[in-house]
Scaffold this active site. Sequence first.
Site, PDB file in Angstrom:
ATOM      1  N   HIS A 119      -2.533   0.391   9.554  1.00  0.00           N
ATOM      2  CA  HIS A 119      -3.117   0.233   8.218  1.00  0.00           C
ATOM      3  C   HIS A 119      -3.322  -1.231   7.855  1.00  0.00           C
ATOM      4  O   HIS A 119      -2.542  -2.108   8.211  1.00  0.00           O
ATOM      5  CB  HIS A 119      -2.237   0.916   7.170  1.00  0.00           C
ATOM      6  CG  HIS A 119      -0.813   0.426   7.172  1.00  0.00           C
ATOM      7  ND1 HIS A 119      -0.404  -0.702   6.511  1.00  0.00           N
ATOM      8  CD2 HIS A 119       0.298   0.925   7.773  1.00  0.00           C
ATOM      9  CE1 HIS A 119       0.893  -0.878   6.675  1.00  0.00           C
ATOM     10  NE2 HIS A 119       1.343   0.100   7.444  1.00  0.00           N
ATOM     11  N   ASP A 120      -4.434  -1.493   7.165  1.00  0.00           N
ATOM     12  CA  ASP A 120      -4.760  -2.815   6.609  1.00  0.00           C
ATOM     13  C   ASP A 120      -5.006  -3.868   7.676  1.00  0.00           C
ATOM     14  O   ASP A 120      -4.924  -5.067   7.397  1.00  0.00           O
ATOM     15  CB  ASP A 120      -3.659  -3.282   5.646  1.00  0.00           C
ATOM     16  CG  ASP A 120      -3.369  -2.261   4.563  1.00  0.00           C
ATOM     17  OD1 ASP A 120      -4.277  -1.974   3.764  1.00  0.00           O
ATOM     18  OD2 ASP A 120      -2.248  -1.710   4.537  1.00  0.00           O
ATOM     19  N   GLY A 137       0.637  -2.914  11.161  1.00  0.00           N
ATOM     20  CA  GLY A 137      -0.098  -3.062   9.912  1.00  0.00           C
ATOM     21  C   GLY A 137      -0.362  -4.512   9.547  1.00  0.00           C
ATOM     22  O   GLY A 137       0.397  -5.406   9.898  1.00  0.00           O
TER      23      GLY A 137
END
Length: 257
Positions: A119-120, A137
């Site tokens: 994520h991100d 992440g």
Amino acid sequence: MIHPSAQVHPEAKLDPSVEVGPWCVVGQHVKIGKNTKLMSHVVIDGWTEIGENNLVFPFAVLGAVPQDLKYKGEVVYLKIGNHNTIREGVTINLGTTQGGGSTTVGDHNLIMSYVHMGHDCHVRNHCVLATHTGLSGHVTVEDYAILGGMVGVVQFARVGIHAYIGGQAGITKDVPPFTIVEGMRPPVIRGVNIVGLRRRGYDAETITRINETVKLWVRPEVPKEQCILEIESQYGEIPEVQQFIRFIRESKPGVIK
């Protein structure tokens, strides 16, 4: 063209030129641009936007929910640009509200088999991520970076422009622009990515200055600030060196030497 065995949600927005192969699944909030092809058994879910002329190989999963215990179903995004090749078994997760709300992939990237992007993460343009590379992440990979097979990158680390990371490296700090980094614990700079810079049109004088800059940086006995001062005093007028110094000064986890 959508294969009869594929499951495409009626509210998904696909350009008429998109090809969806056998046994693919496309979710409700997905948008896919012109001439993108999903070969077979591809799953695209979540609030995922994919641009034009991308090729996605079997068993890739794009837009699955973040592997983050803080995620509670918020609307977050995965945005993929144009002309990317995404190979077998790749997983790219949505972003999180705590990390800015989106995971992004730019243009003209080769993402090889079984790569994971958490994520991100933000992978810019013209990058190569080799087989079994894993990005935790919040990782940023800048333009033209190459990550060898089975590289692991810790959360919040950055990989600088034109950097090359050798296979099986364990990256726990930022990787400076233009450098070659190898090794597990700890990874170290082995030199400058001269071959990559030549391929991308850098002239010999600029490469020489970058090389001298990196030599000043990697000295283990010299403190960080002294290294930076010497680099600035000798080569500070060169744009690529300014970029190198700015990258170091902006680092939060520290920079590999």
